[in-house]
Design a protein around this motif. Structure first.
Motif, PDB file in Angstrom:
ATOM      1  N   VAL B 144     -94.405  10.444   0.728  1.00 15.46           N
ATOM      2  CA  VAL B 144     -93.536   9.684  -0.204  1.00 15.46           C
ATOM      3  C   VAL B 144     -94.174   8.485  -0.635  1.00 15.46           C
ATOM      4  O   VAL B 144     -94.140   8.281  -2.075  1.00 15.46           O
ATOM      5  N   ALA B 145     -95.049   7.643  -0.172  1.00 15.98           N
ATOM      6  CA  ALA B 145     -96.029   6.565  -0.611  1.00 15.98           C
ATOM      7  C   ALA B 145     -96.721   7.137  -1.634  1.00 15.98           C
ATOM      8  O   ALA B 145     -96.764   6.457  -2.639  1.00 15.98           O
ATOM      9  N   ALA B 146     -97.267   8.515  -1.760  1.00 12.44           N
ATOM     10  CA  ALA B 146     -98.207   8.945  -2.753  1.00 12.44           C
ATOM     11  C   ALA B 146     -97.268   9.166  -4.068  1.00 12.44           C
ATOM     12  O   ALA B 146     -97.830   8.899  -5.224  1.00 12.44           O
ATOM     13  N   VAL B 147     -95.990   9.466  -3.891  1.00 15.02           N
ATOM     14  CA  VAL B 147     -95.126   9.764  -4.701  1.00 15.02           C
ATOM     15  C   VAL B 147     -94.784   8.323  -5.455  1.00 15.02           C
ATOM     16  O   VAL B 147     -94.750   7.941  -6.639  1.00 15.02           O
ATOM     17  N   LEU B 148     -94.258   7.541  -4.659  1.00 15.18           N
ATOM     18  CA  LEU B 148     -93.606   6.183  -5.248  1.00 15.18           C
ATOM     19  C   LEU B 148     -94.791   5.093  -5.601  1.00 15.18           C
ATOM     20  O   LEU B 148     -94.634   4.389  -6.427  1.00 15.18           O
ATOM     21  N   GLY B 149     -96.107   5.460  -4.908  1.00 14.10           N
ATOM     22  CA  GLY B 149     -97.107   4.426  -5.243  1.00 14.10           C
ATOM     23  C   GLY B 149     -97.066   3.241  -4.650  1.00 14.10           C
ATOM     24  O   GLY B 149     -96.159   3.022  -3.473  1.00 14.10           O
ATOM     25  N   ILE B 155     -93.599   0.892  -0.288  1.00 13.75           N
ATOM     26  CA  ILE B 155     -94.046   1.122   1.182  1.00 13.75           C
ATOM     27  C   ILE B 155     -92.908   1.025   2.199  1.00 13.75           C
ATOM     28  O   ILE B 155     -92.610   1.891   3.025  1.00 13.75           O
ATOM     29  N   ALA B 156     -92.020  -0.029   1.903  1.00  6.88           N
ATOM     30  CA  ALA B 156     -90.705  -0.185   2.900  1.00  6.88           C
ATOM     31  C   ALA B 156     -90.070   1.303   2.697  1.00  6.88           C
ATOM     32  O   ALA B 156     -89.656   1.737   3.744  1.00  6.88           O
ATOM     33  N   VAL B 157     -89.588   1.713   1.560  1.00  8.98           N
ATOM     34  CA  VAL B 157     -89.127   2.847   1.378  1.00  8.98           C
ATOM     35  C   VAL B 157     -89.712   4.115   1.938  1.00  8.98           C
ATOM     36  O   VAL B 157     -88.827   4.743   2.938  1.00  8.98           O
ATOM     37  N   SER B 158     -90.938   4.295   1.814  1.00 15.70           N
ATOM     38  CA  SER B 158     -91.438   5.287   2.335  1.00 15.70           C
ATOM     39  C   SER B 158     -91.415   5.283   3.739  1.00 15.70           C
ATOM     40  O   SER B 158     -91.169   6.454   4.704  1.00 15.70           O
ATOM     41  N   ILE B 159     -91.544   4.311   4.491  1.00 16.09           N
ATOM     42  CA  ILE B 159     -91.330   4.199   5.779  1.00 16.09           C
ATOM     43  C   ILE B 159     -89.977   4.203   6.387  1.00 16.09           C
ATOM     44  O   ILE B 159     -89.895   4.731   7.271  1.00 16.09           O
ATOM     45  N   ALA B 160     -89.060   3.898   5.425  1.00 17.69           N
ATOM     46  CA  ALA B 160     -87.605   4.227   5.977  1.00 17.69           C
ATOM     47  C   ALA B 160     -87.372   5.446   5.981  1.00 17.69           C
ATOM     48  O   ALA B 160     -86.328   5.980   6.930  1.00 17.69           O
ATOM     49  N   VAL B 161     -87.926   6.053   5.086  1.00 18.26           N
ATOM     50  CA  VAL B 161     -87.559   7.669   4.987  1.00 18.26           C
ATOM     51  C   VAL B 161     -87.946   8.380   6.410  1.00 18.26           C
ATOM     52  O   VAL B 161     -86.975   9.211   6.673  1.00 18.26           O
ATOM     53  N   VAL B 162     -88.953   7.859   6.942  1.00 18.13           N
ATOM     54  CA  VAL B 162     -89.424   8.257   8.103  1.00 18.13           C
ATOM     55  C   VAL B 162     -88.434   8.191   9.231  1.00 18.13           C
ATOM     56  O   VAL B 162     -88.079   8.898  10.163  1.00 18.13           O
ATOM     57  N   TYR B 163     -87.772   6.816   9.258  1.00 21.49           N
ATOM     58  CA  TYR B 163     -87.038   6.482  10.314  1.00 21.49           C
ATOM     59  C   TYR B 163     -85.547   6.483  10.380  1.00 21.49           C
ATOM     60  O   TYR B 163     -84.735   6.221  11.022  1.00 21.49           O
ATOM     61  N   ALA B 164     -85.264   6.764   8.974  1.00 19.99           N
ATOM     62  CA  ALA B 164     -83.709   6.787   8.635  1.00 19.99           C
ATOM     63  C   ALA B 164     -82.988   7.955   9.802  1.00 19.99           C
ATOM     64  O   ALA B 164     -81.823   7.883  10.392  1.00 19.99           O
ATOM     65  N   PRO B 165     -83.594   9.335  10.008  1.00 15.48           N
ATOM     66  CA  PRO B 165     -82.898  10.444  10.685  1.00 15.48           C
ATOM     67  C   PRO B 165     -82.911   9.836  12.230  1.00 15.48           C
ATOM     68  O   PRO B 165     -81.960  10.061  12.962  1.00 15.48           O
ATOM     69  N   THR B 166     -83.788   8.789  12.615  1.00 12.90           N
ATOM     70  CA  THR B 166     -83.561   8.340  13.922  1.00 12.90           C
ATOM     71  C   THR B 166     -82.265   7.881  14.295  1.00 12.90           C
ATOM     72  O   THR B 166     -81.444   8.016  15.018  1.00 12.90           O
ATOM     73  N   TYR B 167     -81.785   6.838  13.190  1.00 11.39           N
ATOM     74  CA  TYR B 167     -80.697   5.926  13.289  1.00 11.39           C
ATOM     75  C   TYR B 167     -79.294   7.153  13.227  1.00 11.39           C
ATOM     76  O   TYR B 167     -78.685   7.098  14.034  1.00 11.39           O
TER      77      TYR B 167
END
Lengths: 329, 294
Positions: B144-149, B155-167
């Motif tokens: 995700v970070a590679a796409v967003l830059g 960076i916050a968004v690409s980390i959020a993508v990883v953890y959203a499913p946990t919530y």
């Protein structure tokens, strides 16, 4: 005037079977929880719905309040059919008909203060001009159900009070909208005996004060003594006998009712010795696969051939006295 | 009611070890964790005041070992490591909090709806979330970070993508079980609308586990952020960042310049430990039956 009328109420629950089985069998098994129940309750009266666990009495109560959709049958409340009522209309009607559950702790939100729990029905149905007025109404109600000092109870959580007090809260919540009809589903079964009689007395007092009509669901015939005008006995999803409290108690007709009455403990030990107990043999059959004919015939000491063929109709013996048994036809 | 939180956070594993170490139940864990967190929060808030030098400009000779002038030494460009670690805390916490908020903002409402409504919507959402969940965390974040830059928000968004499913998973499962509680039925019996039931009866009962997931998630978000920066996908230099400093320092490790990776590394470890201690202590306090699962 008839407040509540139930006609031929049926509820079947599908039984979950595993996927592979579902592919190969066409037959879908069902739990026959309620199997054609009809009764009426006059305004201001109390009907006791008696039966052992699994007889479908709780499901009947939930069906009447439409907490469960009936499979078939019709329900009339205050002369109006409510079976096909839409969600929003039903929601508004809930102000008039309430339920008291068996387990007071489970029926209170653990994160809601008692006062707020009792006030919430007022908020939902927009009763009372403002929050202060609603609060006054709640305090008044808490005091009426003997939770004093009410201001102090208002801010407590359900876990911080005793079982009997919790059930008082549940009663207060059910009655704050001034309903006409209340289903009490084993309302006192989980409380100890001393608290039980206090609460039964409270419910009776409130009945007269608010002009309530009760459907009192219980497995314990002894508690019906204090509270019920009429009794309907359920067995495997059917009403087997119905009559005034006195008739059922002194002159039970159906073999199952006789067995139930004989099992009520007698306070006088000498009288208890004289009394013959008629405990029916065997267990309640599985409601997934109910017996053909009369549901009671496998355990009935008077069973005849005809009992196996078709379930007996509920027949009126005299005014207000109905029995479903081939012995009386 | 089961409210224990079973998730795949690395910090959950750390927490289990810590619990054995602290002999559980004393509330010490949450306290020690809270102290660490407060220290780091203060360091991040007052980095400008505390730091002796500007973290982005040369302040002395290059490759200086720790001394009284530069207590954490200097890096290959002569920048003060102590100032960089302090300012790094600001970036690390900022990104971690942002990521967690975004993840929670996606995962919690979807979990509530999915668990409460059920049916086809529930099945589809669960399928999507499970697909995301099945990726290894850092790999997905890299993609995700590679796409967003680069950049803080990306960076916050690409980390959020990883953890959203946990919530989503934690909330959905809890809601699905709370839905059949008697008090929800009682709410329906008094005529409450679905929204009212969801917010006043269901949500308060899932919140305790949300709080625990939140604080565990913060620890993992910090590690993921450091990982991304380490790989060069994080914050653009010269902004001070622990992950970047680690990768910068490891190039000179053969020269025995240990201070350049030791201090950013320690900062990451201690902060993650702090969050883990805090969340585990919190978990113990809010869900007392957790300790019984082993």
């Amino acid at each position: 005037m008839t407040l509540l009328k139930v006609e031929n109420l049926v509820k079947h629950f599908p039984v979950r079977i595993n996927f592979v089985k579902a592919l190969f069998t066409r037959e879908r098994k069902k739990v026959h929880a309620v199997n054609g129940v009809s009764f009426e309750i006059e305004e201001g009266q109390t009907l006791g719905l008696v039966g052992e666990s699994g007889s479908g009495k709780t499901t009947t109560g939930r069906l009447i309040l439409k907490l469960e959709e009936p499979t078939a049958g019709r329900i009339f409340f205050a002369g109006k059919e409510i079976t096909s009522l839409g969600a929003e209309e039903m929601r508004r009607l809930r102000r008039e008909m309430q339920i008291i559950f068996q387990d007071p702790l489970a029926s209170l939100n653990p994160y809601m203060r008692i006062g707020e729990a009792v006030r919430h029905p007022l908020v939902i149905h927009s009763i009372g001009e403002n929050k202060r007025r609603q609060r006054e109404m709640v305090i008044e109600m808490l005091e009426r159900v003997n939770l004093r000092p009410a201001e102090e109870f208002y801010n407590r959580f359900p876990r911080q009070i005793s079982g009997g007090q919790r059930q008082r809260v549940v009663i207060a919540r059910a009655l704050i909208t001034r309903p006409k009809f209340v289903v009490a589903d084993e309302a006192v079964a989980m409380l100890d005996v001393s608290v039980r009689s206090q609460l039964l007395k409270l419910m009776m007092d409130l009945k007269h004060e608010f002009n309530l009509t009760y459907l009192f669901i219980t497995h314990d015939l002894a508690t019906t003594k204090y509270i019920c005008d009429r009794i309907a006995v359920m067995y495997l999803g059917r009403i087997v006998e119905e009559g005034s409290f006195k008739d059922i108690y002194t002159d039970p007709k159906h073999p199952y009712t006789r067995a139930l009455i004989s099992a009520v403990p007698e306070p006088d030990p000498k009288a208890g010795e004289k009394k013959k107990k008629l405990i029916p043999a065997g267990e309640v059959p599985n409601p997934i696969d109910p017996p053909s004919g009369c549901p009671f015939h496998p355990r009935c000491p008077y069973a005849k051939e005809v009992c196996k063929t078709a379930p007996p109709k509920l027949k009126e013996l005299e005014s207000g006295r109905r029995v479903a048994c081939y012995l009386y036809s | 009611m089961e409210t224990q939180v079973e998730v795949r956070f690395l910090s959950a594993g750390i927490g289990r070890v810590l619990r054995k170490f602290f002999r559980s139940g004393s509330g010490k864990m949450a306290f020690v964790g809270a102290v660490i967190l407060i220290v780091f929060l203060l360091a991040a808030l007052f980095a400008d005041q505390i730091a002796p030098y500007d973290p982005t400009v040369r302040s002395g000779r290059t490759f200086q070992p720790p001394s009284s002038k530069h207590i954490f030494g200097t890096d290959n460009l002569g920048r003060d490591m102590f100032s960089r670690v302090l300012h790094g805390a600001k970036i690390a916490l900022l990104i971690a909090f942002m990521a967690v908020l975004i993840a929670a903002a996606i995962g919690i409402p979807l979990g509530l709806l999915s668990g409460y409504i059920g049916g086809p919507l529930d099945r589809i959402l669960t399928l999507i979330m499970d697909a995301v969940y099945s990726f290894p965390g850092l790999i997905l974040a890299i993609a995700v970070a590679a796409v967003l830059g680069t950049g803080v928000t990306n960076i916050a968004v690409s980390i959020a993508v990883v953890y959203a499913p946990t919530y989503f998973r934690v909330i959905r499962n809890q809601v699905a079980s709370i839905k059949s509680e008697l008090y929800v039925e009682a709410a329906r019996a008094i005529g409450a609308r679905n929204w009212t039931i969801l917010f006043r009866y269901v949500l308060p009962n899932v919140l305790p586990s949300v709080v625990v997931v939140l604080s565990m998630n913060l620890a993992d978000a910090i590690m993921t952020e450091a990982g991304l920066s380490f790989l060069g996908l994080g914050i653009a230099p010269p902004t001070p960042d622990w992950g970047y400093d680690l990768s910068n320092g490891q190039r000179f490790i053969l020269m025995n310049d240990w201070w350049m990776i030791m201090f950013p590394g320690l900062a990451i470890i201690v902060l993650v430990l702090g969050f883990s201690l805090f969340s585990e202590g919190l978990n113990e306090y809010l869900n007392p039956n957790v300790g019984e699962r082993e």
